[in-house]
Structure formats: C-alpha cells, structure tokens
Design an enzyme around this catalytic site. Structure first.
Site, PDB file in Angstrom:
ATOM      1  N   ASP A 169       3.090   4.110  -4.276  1.00 45.13           N
ATOM      2  CA  ASP A 169       2.792   2.748  -4.738  1.00 45.13           C
ATOM      3  C   ASP A 169       3.210   2.547  -6.188  1.00 45.13           C
ATOM      4  O   ASP A 169       3.894   1.579  -6.534  1.00 45.13           O
ATOM      5  CB  ASP A 169       1.299   2.439  -4.575  1.00 45.13           C
ATOM      6  CG  ASP A 169       0.916   2.245  -3.113  1.00 45.13           C
ATOM      7  OD1 ASP A 169       1.818   2.117  -2.268  1.00 45.13           O
ATOM      8  OD2 ASP A 169      -0.292   2.216  -2.815  1.00 45.13           O
ATOM      9  N   ASP A 205      -8.498  -7.225   0.455  1.00 46.47           N
ATOM     10  CA  ASP A 205      -8.666  -6.026   1.278  1.00 46.47           C
ATOM     11  C   ASP A 205     -10.122  -5.562   1.340  1.00 46.47           C
ATOM     12  O   ASP A 205     -10.592  -5.116   2.391  1.00 46.47           O
ATOM     13  CB  ASP A 205      -7.779  -4.884   0.753  1.00 46.47           C
ATOM     14  CG  ASP A 205      -6.338  -5.011   1.241  1.00 46.47           C
ATOM     15  OD1 ASP A 205      -5.970  -6.111   1.700  1.00 46.47           O
ATOM     16  OD2 ASP A 205      -5.594  -4.020   1.168  1.00 46.47           O
ATOM     17  N   HIS A 211       1.738  -7.813  -2.481  1.00 51.32           N
ATOM     18  CA  HIS A 211       1.175  -7.899  -3.830  1.00 51.32           C
ATOM     19  C   HIS A 211       1.963  -7.087  -4.844  1.00 51.32           C
ATOM     20  O   HIS A 211       2.165  -7.526  -5.982  1.00 51.32           O
ATOM     21  CB  HIS A 211      -0.282  -7.442  -3.799  1.00 51.32           C
ATOM     22  CG  HIS A 211      -0.496  -6.062  -3.220  1.00 51.32           C
ATOM     23  ND1 HIS A 211      -1.318  -5.121  -3.797  1.00 51.32           N
ATOM     24  CD2 HIS A 211       0.002  -5.445  -2.112  1.00 51.32           C
ATOM     25  CE1 HIS A 211      -1.321  -4.019  -3.082  1.00 51.32           C
ATOM     26  NE2 HIS A 211      -0.525  -4.177  -2.055  1.00 51.32           N
ATOM     27  N   ARG A 212       2.444  -5.901  -4.462  1.00 52.15           N
ATOM     28  CA  ARG A 212       3.122  -5.048  -5.438  1.00 52.15           C
ATOM     29  C   ARG A 212       4.505  -5.585  -5.811  1.00 52.15           C
ATOM     30  O   ARG A 212       4.962  -5.385  -6.935  1.00 52.15           O
ATOM     31  CB  ARG A 212       3.179  -3.606  -4.938  1.00 52.15           C
ATOM     32  CG  ARG A 212       1.793  -3.032  -4.733  1.00 52.15           C
ATOM     33  CD  ARG A 212       1.711  -1.541  -4.880  1.00 52.15           C
ATOM     34  NE  ARG A 212       0.369  -1.079  -4.533  1.00 52.15           N
ATOM     35  CZ  ARG A 212      -0.696  -1.177  -5.318  1.00 52.15           C
ATOM     36  NH1 ARG A 212      -0.586  -1.702  -6.527  1.00 52.15           N
ATOM     37  NH2 ARG A 212      -1.874  -0.749  -4.907  1.00 52.15           N
ATOM     38  N   LYS A 244      -4.495  -9.625  -2.786  1.00 53.81           N
ATOM     39  CA  LYS A 244      -4.769  -8.450  -1.947  1.00 53.81           C
ATOM     40  C   LYS A 244      -5.485  -7.363  -2.732  1.00 53.81           C
ATOM     41  O   LYS A 244      -6.388  -6.708  -2.212  1.00 53.81           O
ATOM     42  CB  LYS A 244      -3.458  -7.929  -1.358  1.00 53.81           C
ATOM     43  CG  LYS A 244      -3.611  -6.719  -0.428  1.00 53.81           C
ATOM     44  CD  LYS A 244      -2.282  -6.346   0.193  1.00 53.81           C
ATOM     45  CE  LYS A 244      -2.355  -5.040   0.934  1.00 53.81           C
ATOM     46  NZ  LYS A 244      -3.197  -5.057   2.138  1.00 53.81           N
ATOM     47  N   GLU A 265       3.226  -2.866   3.190  1.00 52.86           N
ATOM     48  CA  GLU A 265       2.988  -4.296   3.418  1.00 52.86           C
ATOM     49  C   GLU A 265       4.257  -5.034   3.841  1.00 52.86           C
ATOM     50  O   GLU A 265       4.216  -6.039   4.545  1.00 52.86           O
ATOM     51  CB  GLU A 265       2.398  -4.931   2.159  1.00 52.86           C
ATOM     52  CG  GLU A 265       0.917  -4.666   1.956  1.00 52.86           C
ATOM     53  CD  GLU A 265       0.566  -3.303   1.395  1.00 52.86           C
ATOM     54  OE1 GLU A 265      -0.587  -3.136   0.993  1.00 52.86           O
ATOM     55  OE2 GLU A 265       1.422  -2.383   1.361  1.00 52.86           O
ATOM     56  N   ASN A 281      -4.321  -7.583   6.370  1.00 57.95           N
ATOM     57  CA  ASN A 281      -3.205  -6.637   6.259  1.00 57.95           C
ATOM     58  C   ASN A 281      -3.672  -5.410   5.481  1.00 57.95           C
ATOM     59  O   ASN A 281      -2.936  -4.837   4.682  1.00 57.95           O
ATOM     60  CB  ASN A 281      -2.009  -7.292   5.557  1.00 57.95           C
ATOM     61  CG  ASN A 281      -0.723  -6.485   5.724  1.00 57.95           C
ATOM     62  OD1 ASN A 281      -0.651  -5.567   6.537  1.00 57.95           O
ATOM     63  ND2 ASN A 281       0.283  -6.811   4.945  1.00 57.95           N
TER      64      ASN A 281
END
Length: 441
Positions: A320, A53, A392-393, A423, A348, A97
């Site tokens: 998040d 990112d 990613h999370r 990311k 995402e 993204n």
C-alpha cells in the site's frame, strides 16, 4: 478550498511543512473490532478510524447482534463481546469494498455456523476470495458462491468440521491467512488448529499485526517460519479491557513523502518507532531516495535534502505505502523500479494498470509488467485530471504531483471523485491543504 461534487483542483504548492495527526489504522481498527466482538468481556477501543471501511464492519457486527456504542462524538467505542457465540444466526451483510472486513468475517461466520449472506459493491465482487473459501470448505465448512465462483457474493451455512489442519496459498492476499488465523480459536476448542501456507507469503508485516492483536486478546500463535502456524487447543479471546489504535502508517506515507519532496519538515503523529505496522518501513525507501527521517515513540518526521534519488527496490512487504513511492518517483533524478507488487492487481482497483495510466498523464514514461513498474520521470510534470478508480490511495497519492520539488515543479492537478478517500481518510485533502503552502481551489 472550493469543493466540487465530482473533482478537486490542487494548485502547485511551493512547500510542504507542518504537523499532521493521523487517523487510526484501518488494518488495526477492523481487526480490533472483530476480535473485541468475538471476545469474552467488554472492550473500550480508543482512536478507532472513522471511515467507510470501519463503518461497514460496525454495521455488520450490529446486524449479527453484537452490541457496541460510540462514546459521544469521539473515536472511542465500547464493544460488548459475545465470547464466540453470535446472538443472530441469520443475516444479510453488506460489506462495501472492505477487504479487511469481508475476509475475516467470512472465516469467523463459517467457523461459528449459521445462515449468512455477504455481498458488497461491484468491485468487491471482482476481488478474489476463492483461496480463503477453498481453505475453509476443505475442512468441512459450507460456503457457496451466489455469483461468479471464486468471488463474492457468498452464502455461508452451518458446516461439519472434520479437520483442524488448513492450507492456504500465500501469494494472492495476506488477508486470507489473517482471516484463518483470527477464526482459528473458534474451532480449536478441543484440538489444536494448524494452518499451512502454500508457496511464498506476501505482505508479511500485515500478518505480524494480526498475531500481535490476537496476543492482546489472549491467544498465542506458534509459527514455524512463515510456512506453518499452530493455535493450541482451548484458547479463547478475552478482552484486554482497553486498547488504543495506532495512527495509520499507510496514510502517513503521503505526508512524509510531501516533506521529502517539498522541503519539509513534515511530522506525522500517532505512529512511531514502536509501531506494530510494517508500513512504517516506508521511511526506509524515503531514506534511500535521500530524505532525512527522524523518529520518536509516537511521531515520524521527513525533510528534503534536494533532488530525490531514483530507487530500485522490492516492495512486497509494503504494497500500500509503495504506491506513494510511485508518485514520489516523478521527482527523482532518474528511472525508478518498483518490484514484486503483483498484489496491486487485486486491490480496490488494478493498481498497476491505474498507476501506469495516471503517471503517463503527468508526463512520466512508464513500463508496466505483471508485478513491477518502471517509472522514468518527466522533464516537467504536466497538469492533468487524475482518475481515481474509486480507489482512495490513487486520490491521495496523486495530490503529491502538485508539489514543487527540487528537481521539478508541481503542476495543477485535478483529482476526480475526491470523496473516495472516505474509505480510510475522509479529511485527507483538508490535512494536505494545511501542510502545503499553496492554494487549493
């Protein structure tokens, strides 16, 4: 640890213990890069996050004529500000993204004017941007959709600004308000700018990050509650000289949860009690679940106190980090409910649907609503191959299901497409391996 190109196998880990130095915050890194670029003077940025990112933002700024250099192999960057006047007036920008890149950049480019196109990966073209575009076009800027209305890709032209009072809905993404706030000094040269928020504002802590960083670059914002924001005329961004990027509080959540689940203590360094990131409040949820949390100025530590307690809480303020609680709930003594997380659906991936699907694979009973999840932990966590949805999370969260907790044992967990963590945290699985007493194969 054997690396496969398409998956990573995590074996059950007996204990989590150790210290992790966090990568820089994504939210702070991309905001700081843009503010440094728009400012008068040169800014030295320390501990910038190395990730997909931030790379997207750096490349976009370079294409726009902003000069920057990396100091050796370090995470120190020098950005030469353009004082609100971009050298390049026509550019085609790939935004990957990265919501933290495309949204503020869209507003800044629309305010400055030129001929710019912005596009990204296919998922980016499914992430809404209509509320931001509507707010900008309503005051005379010119942004057109070149694909589906309401979504990127976008074409920005030079507009004719006729009003400095903007309105934006607050309940889809706080990044829309962040984008308007960051761009506002560019159009407040002679008249003040007022931004009104329609309805409730989600993720308020992220707005606090924005206001804090704008202040560091010399721009003060007056706010009336969370409904109206005023930027006085004549303010311009000026470099603070140098600025340090805090460690990423969202990334801290996985390691702190590991300590809460599997013994601990696990300490994260780079973020602490004086953090400007709202996601440090994640530790309050861990405390509600029974973990012991200790904090210093630049560190946080989590230790287990036995079986985690189920939680029923509103996570609107930390969407998040709340994903980590969803997986920690597998280790709780009863059903947990995560409320007010509707913003997960436009991240995402659709994180509510994805989280529900993958939690069921490991044995949980999940009730999925428009803006909530109810998670009943399984009697035994099941071995599973976890799909990550290029998110990613999702990949980082489900590493926790391999831990042995007081309530139940972790299982062998296969993470599909583990590289998606690039990311925000390219070295995540190496750091996770370092604190877990088990073996990654």
């Amino acid at each position: 640890m054997k690396n496969h190109p398409h998956h990573l196998d995590l074996q059950p880990a007996i204990r989590a213990q150790g210290t992790v130095r966090l990568p820089g915050s994504k939210s702070i890194s991309n905001r700081t890069l843009l503010l440094a670029a728009l400012a008068r003077g040169t800014t030295r940025i320390h501990d910038l996050l190395a990730s997909d990112d931030t790379h997207v933002m750096l490349m976009a700024l370079q294409k726009l004529g902003v000069r920057w250099e990396q100091v050796g192999e370090s995470q120190e960057y020098i950005v030469h500000g353009v004082d609100g006047v971009l050298p390049v007036h026509q550019a085609d920008l790939f935004m990957g993204n990265a919501g933290t890149a495309i949204r503020p950049l869209t507003a800044a480019l629309a305010a400055i004017g030129g001929d710019y196109t912005l596009h990204g990966v296919s998922r980016m073209h499914e992430r809404p941007i209509g509320d931001l575009v509507d707010a900008l076009n309503a005051v005379g800027m010119r942004i057109e959709y070149t694909g589906q209305p309401g979504y990127p890709p976008l074409h920005i032209r030079r507009g004719q600004i006729h009003s400095r009072r903007m309105q934006v809905r607050g309940n889809v993404s706080s990044q829309f308000l962040t984008a308007l706030l960051m761009a506002s000094p560019l159009i407040a040269r002679e008249e003040p700018v007022v931004i009104d928020v329609i309805g409730d504002l989600i993720s308020k802590p992220y707005i606090e990050i924005t206001l804090n960083l704008m202040r560091r670059f010399g721009v003060e914002v007056q706010r009336q509650g969370w409904q109206s924001f005023t930027i006085a005329a004549g303010q311009r961004y000026a470099s603070p000289g140098s600025i340090h990027v805090e460690g990423d509080a969202s990334s801290a959540s996985y390691f702190l949860a590991a300590g809460a689940i599997a013994g601990g203590p696990v300490r994260v360094e780079g973020v602490g009690r004086n953090s400007i990131q709202g996601d440090v409040r994640f530790v309050e949820a861990l405390e509600q679940m029974g973990a012991t949390i200790t904090m210093g100025d630049n560190w946080i530590e989590a230790t287990s106190n036995g079986v985690l307690k189920a939680i029923d809480a509103d996570f609107n303020h930390i969407p998040d980090a709340a994903m980590t609680i969803a997986v920690a709930a597998l280790y709780a003594d009863g059903p947990s409910i995560l409320r007010n997380i509707g913003s997960w659906r436009v991240k995402e991936t659709d994180r509510i649907a994805a989280m529900a699907t993958e939690l069921r694979k490991v044995g949980a009973i999940v009730d999925e609503g428009a803006d909530y999840l109810r998670i009943t932990p399984p009697a035994k966590i099941l071995a599973a191959a976890i799909d990550t949805y290029d998110d990613h999370r999702m990949a980082m969260c489900f590493s926790l299901a391999s831990l042995d907790g007081a309530a139940r044992k972790g299982a062998a967990i296969r993470i599909n497409d583990p590289k998606c963590v690039a990311k925000t945290f390219p070295d995540y699985f190496d750091e996770f391996a370092a604190i877990t007493r088990g073996e990654l194969i």
